[in-house]
Design a protein around this motif. Sequence first.
Motif, PDB file in Angstrom:
ATOM      1  N   CYS A  52       0.830  -1.211   0.000  1.00  0.00           N
ATOM      2  CA  CYS A  52       0.000   0.000   0.000  1.00  0.00           C
ATOM      3  C   CYS A  52       0.867   1.264   0.000  1.00  0.00           C
ATOM      4  O   CYS A  52       0.577   2.229  -0.725  1.00  0.00           O
ATOM      5  CB  CYS A  52      -0.932   0.001   1.210  1.00  0.00           C
ATOM      6  N   GLU A  53       1.930   1.245   0.822  1.00  0.00           N
ATOM      7  CA  GLU A  53       2.846   2.383   0.840  1.00  0.00           C
ATOM      8  C   GLU A  53       3.540   2.534  -0.506  1.00  0.00           C
ATOM      9  O   GLU A  53       3.723   3.648  -1.009  1.00  0.00           O
ATOM     10  CB  GLU A  53       3.894   2.187   1.934  1.00  0.00           C
TER      11      GLU A  53
ATOM     12  N   GLU B 177       1.235   4.036  -3.138  1.00  0.00           N
ATOM     13  CA  GLU B 177       1.046   5.467  -2.912  1.00  0.00           C
ATOM     14  C   GLU B 177       2.248   6.270  -3.414  1.00  0.00           C
ATOM     15  O   GLU B 177       2.089   7.301  -4.081  1.00  0.00           O
ATOM     16  CB  GLU B 177       0.831   5.745  -1.421  1.00  0.00           C
TER      17      GLU B 177
ATOM     18  N   ASN C  21       2.256   8.883  -6.617  1.00  0.00           N
ATOM     19  CA  ASN C  21       2.687  10.274  -6.443  1.00  0.00           C
ATOM     20  C   ASN C  21       3.837  10.638  -7.369  1.00  0.00           C
ATOM     21  O   ASN C  21       3.966  11.794  -7.797  1.00  0.00           O
ATOM     22  CB  ASN C  21       3.086  10.532  -4.992  1.00  0.00           C
TER      23      ASN C  21
ATOM     24  N   HIS D 277      -4.084   0.282  -9.383  1.00  0.00           N
ATOM     25  CA  HIS D 277      -3.483   1.601  -9.167  1.00  0.00           C
ATOM     26  C   HIS D 277      -2.845   2.141 -10.443  1.00  0.00           C
ATOM     27  O   HIS D 277      -2.099   3.122 -10.405  1.00  0.00           O
ATOM     28  CB  HIS D 277      -2.422   1.524  -8.069  1.00  0.00           C
TER      29      HIS D 277
END
Length: 228
Positions: free
Chosen positions: A26-27, A30, A34, A70
């Motif tokens: 998950c990190e 992200e 970004n 994602h």
Amino acid sequence: MCTWVPQWQAINFDQKFNEEHSTSPCEFFEIATNLGASTLSLNAIFPSNLYSIDELAHYFYLIDQMANGHGLICDLEPIPMWGIKTIEEAWKIIQMSGSKYGGLVFDSVHFIRSHSSLNMLDVVPAERIHSVQISDGLLQLGDNVSLEEDCFFRKWPGDGEFPLIEMLQYLQNKGALTELCAEVFSFENKGKSLEQIAYLSYYSIEKLLRKAKIDKNELNNSITLKKF
């Protein structure tokens, strides 16, 4: 990303190494989002034979599905000192997973140290080789030199004995030379400035392309010759 299987930790490096590679999926997603990344590399830093190939295909399927959600594509980077050693093994895992977009990272030092051959790539579609990482070194490891030690004494492209020209010509003829960079982990770089590293990263590859008689301006339109 290293944390894509339940028991992902390396046993041939210290605890600090595992702590530095403990970023969760998950990190990772992200951070990648970004940064505007489109692909991510999966490293199998766990010991070999910890998982069966069926299990690895299953775990690759799970993380690949998460990544696709994602907008990211997963690549496997085979590394002979760890759990997925060869291009042949990595491609079999991707195929067994049923991934539509997953691909490979081609790294010259891991390719040589795993005793792989270019004909192993014959069965891999060109569009599934997403990244090419180039460094150089001695063809044969020195006496009592481990894979772990060798990994951090890489040479700049053109300064060693690897058949890099043959590799690049093969990848170009296959249509798989679309993203290319130097990746030179070496304690010998410790005293160099960021500007020196940037210069070597770019121009060592440019010089290698000239020797291989590959015009970077005539390569695939999507090629990225990374310049930092």
